[in-house]
Design an enzyme around this catalytic site. Structure first.
Site, PDB file in Angstrom:
ATOM      1  N   ASN A  11       0.872  -1.170   0.000  1.00  0.00           N
ATOM      2  CA  ASN A  11       0.000   0.000   0.000  1.00  0.00           C
ATOM      3  C   ASN A  11       0.911   1.222   0.000  1.00  0.00           C
ATOM      4  O   ASN A  11       1.441   1.610   1.039  1.00  0.00           O
ATOM      5  CB  ASN A  11      -0.897  -0.049   1.243  1.00  0.00           C
ATOM      6  CG  ASN A  11      -1.810   1.154   1.347  1.00  0.00           C
ATOM      7  OD1 ASN A  11      -1.745   2.076   0.539  1.00  0.00           O
ATOM      8  ND2 ASN A  11      -2.670   1.137   2.346  1.00  0.00           N
ATOM      9  N   ARG A  90      -2.602  -2.040  -3.396  1.00  0.00           N
ATOM     10  CA  ARG A  90      -3.721  -1.121  -3.287  1.00  0.00           C
ATOM     11  C   ARG A  90      -3.585  -0.083  -4.406  1.00  0.00           C
ATOM     12  O   ARG A  90      -2.541   0.543  -4.555  1.00  0.00           O
ATOM     13  CB  ARG A  90      -3.676  -0.409  -1.944  1.00  0.00           C
ATOM     14  CG  ARG A  90      -4.793   0.571  -1.826  1.00  0.00           C
ATOM     15  CD  ARG A  90      -4.693   1.363  -0.571  1.00  0.00           C
ATOM     16  NE  ARG A  90      -5.913   2.126  -0.391  1.00  0.00           N
ATOM     17  CZ  ARG A  90      -6.108   2.937   0.636  1.00  0.00           C
ATOM     18  NH1 ARG A  90      -5.181   3.052   1.550  1.00  0.00           N
ATOM     19  NH2 ARG A  90      -7.220   3.605   0.741  1.00  0.00           N
ATOM     20  N   HIS A 178     -12.104   4.401  -0.649  1.00  0.00           N
ATOM     21  CA  HIS A 178     -12.053   3.621   0.603  1.00  0.00           C
ATOM     22  C   HIS A 178     -12.792   2.290   0.469  1.00  0.00           C
ATOM     23  O   HIS A 178     -13.242   1.706   1.459  1.00  0.00           O
ATOM     24  CB  HIS A 178     -12.670   4.408   1.794  1.00  0.00           C
ATOM     25  CG  HIS A 178     -11.807   5.541   2.263  1.00  0.00           C
ATOM     26  ND1 HIS A 178     -12.325   6.750   2.653  1.00  0.00           N
ATOM     27  CD2 HIS A 178     -10.473   5.632   2.407  1.00  0.00           C
ATOM     28  CE1 HIS A 178     -11.335   7.564   3.003  1.00  0.00           C
ATOM     29  NE2 HIS A 178     -10.208   6.898   2.865  1.00  0.00           N
ATOM     30  N   ARG A 238      -7.798  17.600   3.523  1.00  0.00           N
ATOM     31  CA  ARG A 238      -8.623  17.800   2.308  1.00  0.00           C
ATOM     32  C   ARG A 238      -9.954  18.442   2.673  1.00  0.00           C
ATOM     33  O   ARG A 238     -10.494  18.195   3.748  1.00  0.00           O
ATOM     34  CB  ARG A 238      -8.869  16.456   1.614  1.00  0.00           C
ATOM     35  CG  ARG A 238      -7.657  15.962   0.842  1.00  0.00           C
ATOM     36  CD  ARG A 238      -7.890  14.574   0.282  1.00  0.00           C
ATOM     37  NE  ARG A 238      -7.211  13.564   1.087  1.00  0.00           N
ATOM     38  CZ  ARG A 238      -7.462  12.266   1.031  1.00  0.00           C
ATOM     39  NH1 ARG A 238      -8.385  11.806   0.214  1.00  0.00           N
ATOM     40  NH2 ARG A 238      -6.797  11.427   1.798  1.00  0.00           N
ATOM     41  N   GLU A 377      -7.613  -3.163   5.622  1.00  0.00           N
ATOM     42  CA  GLU A 377      -7.549  -3.158   4.158  1.00  0.00           C
ATOM     43  C   GLU A 377      -6.552  -4.198   3.636  1.00  0.00           C
ATOM     44  O   GLU A 377      -6.755  -4.781   2.578  1.00  0.00           O
ATOM     45  CB  GLU A 377      -7.179  -1.754   3.665  1.00  0.00           C
ATOM     46  CG  GLU A 377      -8.322  -0.766   3.864  1.00  0.00           C
ATOM     47  CD  GLU A 377      -7.888   0.648   4.161  1.00  0.00           C
ATOM     48  OE1 GLU A 377      -6.992   0.834   5.025  1.00  0.00           O
ATOM     49  OE2 GLU A 377      -8.439   1.574   3.549  1.00  0.00           O
TER      50      GLU A 377
END
Ligand code: ADP
Length: 401
Positions: A11, A90, A178, A238, A377
């Site tokens: 990732n 990922r 996500h 963000r 994840e």
């Protein structure tokens, strides 16, 4: 290609590289290298979560791809020379065509490179290690696991912005991100709550990046992130949902360049911007008693609560909510504030369970279940690699008969 052996999960972010090795469902080790490009440091854990000595970062890697070679040597040592059998990556953006993981090929890499402008701060870093591995170990199967794929089930009317239809058709639409985290939560729900697994559940993934997703029967039907990972909830740095007219104003009236606006919206906004540049980390914000930190937390909690209502609207009701990711799993105060604003929907918190970060935090009279589930994840990527390898193995077998 057999489905056995050690699967490496990668990732890669802008300044970090997270790696895990799996044997079947068993995680053998993990390592996180942070501060790449500035002051890199590594943390590593073994199968039981015990601390391990991480890889030596000398010379200091300037990019995640450079960190990869130091890491591969370290992993080889830790695995006692046992070879890797596949790598799962990922990848933030899979575009319109990928509703599941896919085996990497040079052609697919070119396709994913074409999506770079849609995820400018993530996709280049995700693809770097793939390019390195395709060149250095072309025989090793690599699988791309997309954050967008889980949301390809969202109805088109939910995906659409109210722009001309031709733009929707060519892909200017809400993709959602996500997805690997939501996939994990959806697959954990049956064991934790059959009612939520089958029913209407909103999952709030609140970390550095933040979004929420409406699940009906474990399938994504609406989500807050949009065409890019900038939309929806305010995040660490963000901005989240923003009037597009505000962006036009910054460009046309305030004379900001496109690059400056991009930097503003991705790196200087969110709770960092709201707290007047104080911090993007909720631990700092919650520990501070300045009005700016309190303001940032207030705006964040309000927006999360409002977006949960919007998603409940898309679901036509609400059976449960799930909090996950760094803030969702650990910040009892943030959960309490969000749930407090949702009291009118029938949510009630057990304060004691919430303080303990317990898996079930709803009070006895809550009409809606409230769960805290740590996301994983990496486990989803490892599972997706196994699935792709079984499909490929099966296809080969069928071809032979
Ligand atoms: P990423 O999106 O980078 O994967 P994470 O899901 O790991 O992020 O979330 C990281 C964020 O979680 C941190 O920036 C911090 O704000 C928040 N966090 C972690 N632990 C706590 C805690 N105990 N209390 C409040 N916030 C926390």
């Amino acid at each position: 290609m057999s489905a056995d052996g050690v699967v490496l999960v990668l990732n890669a972010g802008s300044s970090s590289l997270k790696v895990a090795a799996f044997e079947g469902e068993r995680r053998m080790l993990r390592c996180v290298i942070e501060g790449i490009g500035t002051k890199p440091s590594a943390r590593a854990q073994g199968a039981a979560g015990e601390a391990l000595t991480g890889p030596v970062l000398d010379p200091a890697p300037a990019t995640p791809s450079e960190a990869l070679s130091a890491l591969l040597g370290w992993i080889d040592e830790r695995l006692g020379g046992r070879p890797l059998s596949a790598i799962g990556h990922r990848v933030v953006h899979g575009g319109l065509d990928h509703a599941g993981p896919v085996l990497m090929t040079p052609a697919l890499l070119a396709e994913l490179e074409a999506l770079l402008p849609m995820a400018p701060l993530h996709q280049p870093h995700n693809l770097g290690p793939i390019r390195v591995m395709l060149a250095s170990a072309p025989e090793l199967p690599q699988v791309a696991c997309f954050d967008t794929a889980f949301h390809r089930t969202v109805p088109e009317a939910e995906q659409a912005f109210a722009l001309p239809l031709a733009m929707f058709r060519r892909g200017i639409r809400r993709f959602g991100f996500h997805g690997l985290s939501y996939d994990f939560i959806a697959s954990a729900l049956p064991a934790l709550s059959p009612r939520l697994a089958e029913g209407r559940t909103v999952v709030a993934h609140l970390g550095n990046g933040a979004s929420a997703c409406a699940l009906r029967g474990g399938v994504s039907v609406a989500t807050t992130m949009g065409f890019t990972a900038l939309d929806g909830l305010p995040m660490g740095t963000r901005c989240g949902a923003l009037d597009a007219g505000g962006v036009l104003h910054l460009l046309n009236q305030e004379g900001m360049t496109v690059d400056a606006v991009q930097d503003l919206l991705y790196r200087r906004s969110g709770v960092l911007g709201l707290s007047d540049g104080f911090s993007s980390d909720f631990r700092d914000l919650l520990a501070s008693n300045t009005p700016e930190a309190a303001f940032a937390v207030d705006v964040f909690c309000r927006r999360v609560a409002q977006q949960i209502c919007t998603l409940a609207g898309a679901l036509g009701g609400l059976d449960g909510i799930v909090f996950t990711a760094g803030v969702g799993e650990n910040a009892a105060e943030i959960r309490a504030r969000i749930v407090g604003q949702l009291a009118w929907l029938g949510l009630e918190l057990s304060e004691a369970a919430n303080k303990r970060n317990a898996p079930r935090i709803a009070g006895g009279r809550s009409k809606v279940e409230i769960l805290v589930i740590p996301t994983d994840e990496e486990a989803v990527i490892a599972r997706q690699v196994r699935e792709v390898r079984m499909q490929v193995g099966h296809a080969r077998l069928m071809g032979r008969h």
